[in-house]
Design a protein around this motif. Structure first.
Motif, PDB file in Angstrom:
ATOM      1  N   HIS A   1       2.852 -17.843   4.538  1.00 45.03           N
ATOM      2  CA  HIS A   1       1.673 -18.311   5.267  1.00 45.03           C
ATOM      3  C   HIS A   1       0.747 -17.156   5.625  1.00 45.03           C
ATOM      4  O   HIS A   1      -0.445 -17.363   5.845  1.00 45.03           O
ATOM      5  CB  HIS A   1       2.094 -19.054   6.550  1.00 45.03           C
ATOM      6  CG  HIS A   1       2.659 -20.400   6.281  1.00 45.03           C
ATOM      7  ND1 HIS A   1       1.899 -21.535   6.255  1.00 45.03           N
ATOM      8  CD2 HIS A   1       3.931 -20.793   6.018  1.00 45.03           C
ATOM      9  CE1 HIS A   1       2.652 -22.578   5.996  1.00 45.03           C
ATOM     10  NE2 HIS A   1       3.903 -22.148   5.844  1.00 45.03           N
ATOM     11  N   GLY A   2       1.289 -15.958   5.712  1.00 42.15           N
ATOM     12  CA  GLY A   2       0.471 -14.792   6.029  1.00 42.15           C
ATOM     13  C   GLY A   2       1.275 -13.519   5.881  1.00 42.15           C
ATOM     14  O   GLY A   2       2.493 -13.520   6.050  1.00 42.15           O
ATOM     15  N   HIS A   3       0.570 -12.447   5.528  1.00 41.92           N
ATOM     16  CA  HIS A   3       1.215 -11.143   5.377  1.00 41.92           C
ATOM     17  C   HIS A   3       0.222 -10.102   5.888  1.00 41.92           C
ATOM     18  O   HIS A   3      -0.881  -9.983   5.358  1.00 41.92           O
ATOM     19  CB  HIS A   3       1.556 -10.896   3.905  1.00 41.92           C
ATOM     20  CG  HIS A   3       2.261  -9.607   3.663  1.00 41.92           C
ATOM     21  ND1 HIS A   3       2.345  -9.034   2.422  1.00 41.92           N
ATOM     22  CD2 HIS A   3       2.910  -8.762   4.488  1.00 41.92           C
ATOM     23  CE1 HIS A   3       3.020  -7.904   2.496  1.00 41.92           C
ATOM     24  NE2 HIS A   3       3.363  -7.719   3.752  1.00 41.92           N
ATOM     25  N   TYR A   4       0.610  -9.382   6.908  1.00 42.18           N
ATOM     26  CA  TYR A   4      -0.283  -8.444   7.581  1.00 42.18           C
ATOM     27  C   TYR A   4       0.442  -7.115   7.747  1.00 42.18           C
ATOM     28  O   TYR A   4       1.660  -7.075   7.849  1.00 42.18           O
ATOM     29  CB  TYR A   4      -0.686  -8.986   8.956  1.00 42.18           C
ATOM     30  CG  TYR A   4      -1.095 -10.428   8.906  1.00 42.18           C
ATOM     31  CD1 TYR A   4      -2.390 -10.792   8.575  1.00 42.18           C
ATOM     32  CD2 TYR A   4      -0.168 -11.438   9.150  1.00 42.18           C
ATOM     33  CE1 TYR A   4      -2.768 -12.127   8.508  1.00 42.18           C
ATOM     34  CE2 TYR A   4      -0.540 -12.774   9.081  1.00 42.18           C
ATOM     35  CZ  TYR A   4      -1.827 -13.114   8.759  1.00 42.18           C
ATOM     36  OH  TYR A   4      -2.190 -14.429   8.676  1.00 42.18           O
TER      37      TYR A   4
END
Length: 84
Positions: free
Chosen positions: A40-43
């Protein structure tokens, strides 16, 4: 089920200083879908050598299998989370 994965490492184990390890790290992250995991997200915070990932998996064992090749490359904190 959603999970927040926090991956940290120190300066001495940073892939930037060990370019031979970077392909394994990159390929492992690219293949999490092969384990039934949705990203869903990679930061990341490069200065703190920290990455955050919001992942969806049916169970913890999927995460364990997906990240097994790189577990020794840093510290993984996995926290179940809920969306509000």
């Amino acid at each position: 089920m959603l999970f927040m994965v926090k991956l940290t490492h120190d300066y001495s184990t940073c892939q930037a200083h060990h370019p031979e390890k970077f392909p394994l790290f990159r390929d492992t992250l690219a293949s999490v879908g092969d384990h039934g995991i949705k990203v869903h997200g990679h930061y990341s915070n490069r200065l703190e050598h920290t990455a955050f990932m919001v992942l969806e998996a049916d169970n913890f064992e999927q995460l364990d299998a997906a990240f097994d090749p790189i577990l020794e490359m840093g510290n993984f904190e996995v926290t179940p989370i809920v969306e509000k």
